[in-house]
Design an enzyme around this catalytic site. Structure first.
Site, PDB file in Angstrom:
ATOM      1  N   GLU A   1      50.686  40.880  35.248  1.00  0.00           N
ATOM      2  CA  GLU A   1      50.071  39.555  35.343  1.00  0.00           C
ATOM      3  C   GLU A   1      48.849  39.501  34.439  1.00  0.00           C
ATOM      4  O   GLU A   1      47.727  39.826  34.888  1.00  0.00           O
ATOM      5  CB  GLU A   1      49.633  39.263  36.779  1.00  0.00           C
ATOM      6  CG  GLU A   1      50.760  39.154  37.772  1.00  0.00           C
ATOM      7  CD  GLU A   1      50.416  38.197  38.908  1.00  0.00           C
ATOM      8  OE1 GLU A   1      51.199  37.267  39.130  1.00  0.00           O
ATOM      9  OE2 GLU A   1      49.371  38.368  39.547  1.00  0.00           O
TER      10      GLU A   1
ATOM     11  N   HIS B   1      45.820  42.492  43.196  1.00  0.00           N
ATOM     12  CA  HIS B   1      45.887  41.197  42.507  1.00  0.00           C
ATOM     13  C   HIS B   1      44.570  40.952  41.758  1.00  0.00           C
ATOM     14  O   HIS B   1      43.489  41.298  42.245  1.00  0.00           O
ATOM     15  CB  HIS B   1      46.143  40.071  43.510  1.00  0.00           C
ATOM     16  CG  HIS B   1      46.497  38.794  42.836  1.00  0.00           C
ATOM     17  ND1 HIS B   1      45.543  37.961  42.310  1.00  0.00           N
ATOM     18  CD2 HIS B   1      47.695  38.226  42.552  1.00  0.00           C
ATOM     19  CE1 HIS B   1      46.145  36.930  41.741  1.00  0.00           C
ATOM     20  NE2 HIS B   1      47.453  37.064  41.866  1.00  0.00           N
TER      21      HIS B   1
HETATM   22  P1  PGA Z   1      50.244  31.416  39.072  1.00  0.00           P
HETATM   23  O1  PGA Z   1      49.738  32.682  39.907  1.00  0.00           O
HETATM   24  O2  PGA Z   1      51.752  31.410  39.133  1.00  0.00           O
HETATM   25  O3  PGA Z   1      49.639  30.235  39.759  1.00  0.00           O
HETATM   26  O4  PGA Z   1      49.744  31.597  37.666  1.00  0.00           O
HETATM   27  C1  PGA Z   1      50.376  33.910  39.818  1.00  0.00           C
HETATM   28  C2  PGA Z   1      49.578  34.918  40.595  1.00  0.00           C
HETATM   29  O5  PGA Z   1      48.340  34.836  40.596  1.00  0.00           O
HETATM   30  O6  PGA Z   1      50.163  35.798  41.255  1.00  0.00           O
END
Ligand code: PGA
Length: 256
Positions: free
Chosen positions: A170, A102
């Site tokens: 992401e 992450h």
């Molecule tokens: P968010 O986070 O939906 O708050 O943008 C997603 C993540 O960090 O996995």
């Protein structure tokens, strides 16, 4: 195609009562939710709440729809490693999925080598890795940066290994806690999903690559990602600890 809705609770639930509130309200919502599409919910709580969530999943309606995930795994399987939790300990706690790489952990110092070691630990222990990748910004050669991150993260992996993963695209600039964040659009994120699939196919020979989108997924934009064939689902952070928002995101998985 079965869609994944993955709740990354990060460090957000205040206590066990908050955890139960999220689960009870999601359970109640699902009981009245008729128009199902094939869907898998994965709850990724902080380690300290794994037992609480596992117990709830066993005895509730969520039994049919939800599975347990963790937010991290140790790179090694045993020994003295204060503060770490091993893959086999996660499996023994009922965990099936684990987030690796992450961006918040990468920002704390995990480089591609560290993520690669955790990815291998997850696979070795029979867990499904949810592998997060994404560029920090759209400045400069961001697509090359994304390819380099994929190359390092999956180093020495086989095509079967890659196929066992869920890959969460992401973009860091889209994650809700990044200052000035705004979500990517389904059309633009689908291009990145295409880049990821193409790169992993050419580099690792993987035909079947499952890609999720994450970054400010909210009730108002979830349907765009969940109904787009480019994505096998979404990874939800902030909205996943707000029961009404989370229910609305599940509802958005229904193709109308
Ligand atoms: P968010 O986070 O939906 O708050 O943008 C997603 C993540 O960090 O996995």
């Amino acid at each position: 195609m079965k869609k994944f809705i993955i709740a990354n609770w990060k460090m957000m639930p205040r206590d066990a009562a908050h955890v139960r509130e999220i689960l009870v309200r999601t359970d109640e919502f699902l009981q009245g939710f008729q128009e199902r599409t094939p869907m898998s919910l994965v709850f990724c709580p902080p380690f300290v709440f794994l037992d609480e969530v596992a117990g709830f999943l066993r005895q509730s309606h969520l039994l049919h729809d939800a599975e347990l995930g963790a937010q991290d795994v140790a790179a090694r399987d045993e020994g003295a490693a204060t503060g770490e939790v091993s893959g086999s300990q996660l499996v023994a706690s009922g965990v099936r999925y684990v987030i690796v790489g992450h961006s918040e952990r990468r920002a704390m110092g995990e480089d591609d080598d560290a993520v690669n070691a955790k990815l291998k630990a997850a696979l070795r222990n029979g867990l499904v890795p949810i592998v997060c990748v994404g560029e920090v910004s759209r400045d400069g050669e961001w697509e090359d940066m994304l390819r380099a991150q994929l190359r390092g993260t999956f180093r020495d992996s086989g095509s079967d290994d890659v196929s066992r993963c869920l890959i969460a695209y992401e973009p860091v600039w889209a994650i809700s806690t990044t200052p000035g964040a705004k979500p990517d659009t389904p059309a633009s994120a689908a291009q990145s999903a295409g880049l990821i699939r193409e790169f992993l196919r050419s580099e690792f020979g993987s035909g079947d690559v499952r890609v999720l989108y994450g970054g400010s997924v909210k009730p108002d934009n979830a349907a765009g990602f969940l109904t787009d064939e480019a994505f096998n689902g979404v990874l939800v952070g902030g909205a996943s600890v707000k029961p009404d928002d989370f229910a609305a995101i599940i509802r958005a998985s229904v193709i109308t």
